[in-house]
Design an enzyme around this catalytic site. Structure first.
Site: not given
Length: 514
Positions: A21-22, A149, A151, A184, A212, A214
């Site tokens: 997905r990501d 989630y 975000e 994010t 999650h 990055h």
């Protein structure tokens, strides 16, 4: 609150992999339905990720086809509950799409920043919270398991913690299994991550939290580790760190960090990490950096002679990250930094040094250093030729490719005719293939079969020409092979790119038969 959310922090950290997905947000990466199925089977059956995020709802017909194919495979194998799909606050459209595809788990995306509510959604924070609650209720009524989630959570924690608290409290009485804060834009430092994660757990002690992350500042593994140490029970990853911009949390790096720096464990099979990395590189077309921790091509290669000497005497340069742990092997690169220990280590497992005097070994070391000064990498397959020169004796090619002819067409398959000589015995064969080298290899295999020889397995193939090279430039082809449980590299040079590959292949066959 759903009692499933009241579980205490477990010694096992859940890994949700979102490569499918990501990872597809990486520029130039798009997996076909069949490729997605192949990756899903690998990650669930062999790598043993706990959960797999397959796709985003309502993206395309191809995405829906891929999701259905994976669900069709997963159901009889007991993996249906391990599959998750991203859904949006869209009045039930995502819930319907996922339900029709056969999915059972939906990961809703809620805005965790007031600015995102006002400027992107054009809604008040209160209105967005109400919409999120309605969406979760709708999914619960449809019999779906829900994760949420947050975000832009990192931005919200800096500016809007009160709003984040309102959002989480609004879903407390609903069936929400996990809260999944997202950095994010990869903005957090490890110190901020620790502080914010600890604050979340102290204010909402009963929830299961996933992080999650990055990697925009190159700190994602440190931030994920901070989340684990604070008490988060899950981490989101991608293979090789695929993802938008600087990418997501690389799976291999956080797994070894959790195993070596915390009291927690994951269920990941470490010996499968390198294979997963190679598969994703092949399918995505995105190569790993050569020095990428755990999975990079050169991370278990010593170039410095001092290191080889220390390892030979007492494993002084060995850490917990042994190559055997990941199904790999240690290697020594020969070049201008090589020392006697490097040479002796390479030659120990071979018969090439038989009869070499100490003076010849010194000469061999000088020759390797001389080649290294010319920026030439010396591989183990090159050593017989260098040693032959040092010994002042011609190196006897046991296997020779005496002829190789090629024919290509704009429409249609390529053809190749190959003739070889093996210890004075001749063989020749023709074949068709998807390109000149493929046709050559297929013809060569036919020749080898006559001598009861098996072609070594090709792992990687790379061509290089000098910067600014013209159409008649010299081509250097480097091929990585697997033979005898080890990895070998051969290089061929020619003005014809196919013949450069032929030369590299001939070297490997000679290495194999001798």
């Amino acid at each position: 609150m759903n009692m499933n959310s009241k579980l205490k922090h477990q010694p096992y950290i859940e890994i949700l992999d979102t490569t499918l997905r990501d990872g597809e947000q990486t520029p130039g990466v798009s997996f076909s339905p069949q490729e997605k199925l192949e990756i899903a089977r690998l990650l669930l059956s062999r790598v043993h990720v706990d959960r797999l995020e397959l796709a985003s709802a309502r993206v395309s017909e191809g995405e829906e086809c891929a999701v259905k194919e994976i669900i069709r495979w997963a159901k009889p194998h007991g993996f249906l509950e391990n599959l998750e799909i991203l859904g949006f606050i869209d009045g039930g459209k995502s819930t319907g799409w996922i339900s029709d595809a056969g999915g059972k788990v939906i990961n809703f995306v809620a805005k965790a920043s007031v600015n995102h509510c006002k400027l992107q959604l054009k809604k008040t924070p209160r209105r967005h919270i109400d919409d999120v609650v309605k969406e979760i209720r709708r999914a619960n009524d449809a019999g779906m398991s829900v994760n949420l989630y947050l975000e832009a959570w990192s931005e919200g924690m800096k500016n809007d913690f009160g709003y984040i608290c309102d959002l989480i409290r609004a879903v407390e009485e609903l069936s929400v299994k996990r809260i999944m804060p997202a950095d994010t834009l990869g903005l957090l430092s490890p110190q901020e991550m620790s502080r914010y994660a600890e604050l979340m757990i102290s204010v909402f002690p009963g929830y299961r939290f996933d992080f999650h992350g990055h990697n925009d500042y190159g700190m994602v593994t440190a931030n994920s580790l901070a989340a684990v140490n604070a008490g988060f029970s899950g981490i989101h990853t991608t293979i090789n760190g695929l993802g938008e911009r600087a990418g997501n949390q690389p799976l291999a790096q956080i797994v070894v960090a959790i195993h070596d720096f915390t009291k927690s464990r994951t269920r990941i099979a470490e010996k499968e990490l390198h294979h997963a990395s190679q598969l994703i590189q092949a399918i995505s077309g995105k190569r790993c950096p050569w020095n990428m921790p755990v999975v990079g091509s050169d991370v278990y290669t010593h170039t410095c002679g001092v290191h080889a000497d220390g390892d030979k005497k007492a494993e002084l340069y060995v850490s917990k990250l042994r190559p055997e742990r990941f199904g790999r092997q240690r290697d020594i690169a020969l070049g201008k930094l090589a020392g006697r220990a490097s040479i002796e280590t390479i030659l120990e497992d071979t018969a090439w040094c038989s009869g070499m005097t100490p003076e010849q070994k010194e000469h061999l070391l000088s020759e390797i250093i001389r080649l290294g000064d010319r920026k030439k990498t010396v591989s183990t397959a090159d050593l017989p030729y260098i040693i032959a020169g040092v010994k002042k004796t011609p190196h006897n090619k046991v296997f020779k490719i005496t002829a190789a002819e090629f024919e290509s067409a704009l429409h249609g398959m390529a053809k190749s005719h190959v003739a070889v000589d093996y210890n004075g015995q001749c063989a020749e064969a023709s074949a068709r293939g998807d390109g000149g080298y493929d046709a050559f290899v297929k013809a060569l295999k036919k020749c080898l079969k006559q001598f009861k020889l098996t072609m070594p397995r090709l792992i990687d193939y790379e061509e290089r020409i000098p910067p600014g090279g013209r159409t008649d430039a010299i081509v250097e082809t480097t091929i990585t092979w697997s033979y005898g449980g080890k990895t070998h590299i051969t290089t061929g040079v020619d003005s014809d790119q196919v013949l450069a590959a032929v030369a590299a292949t001939e070297k490997m066959i000679n290495f194999m038969v001798q």
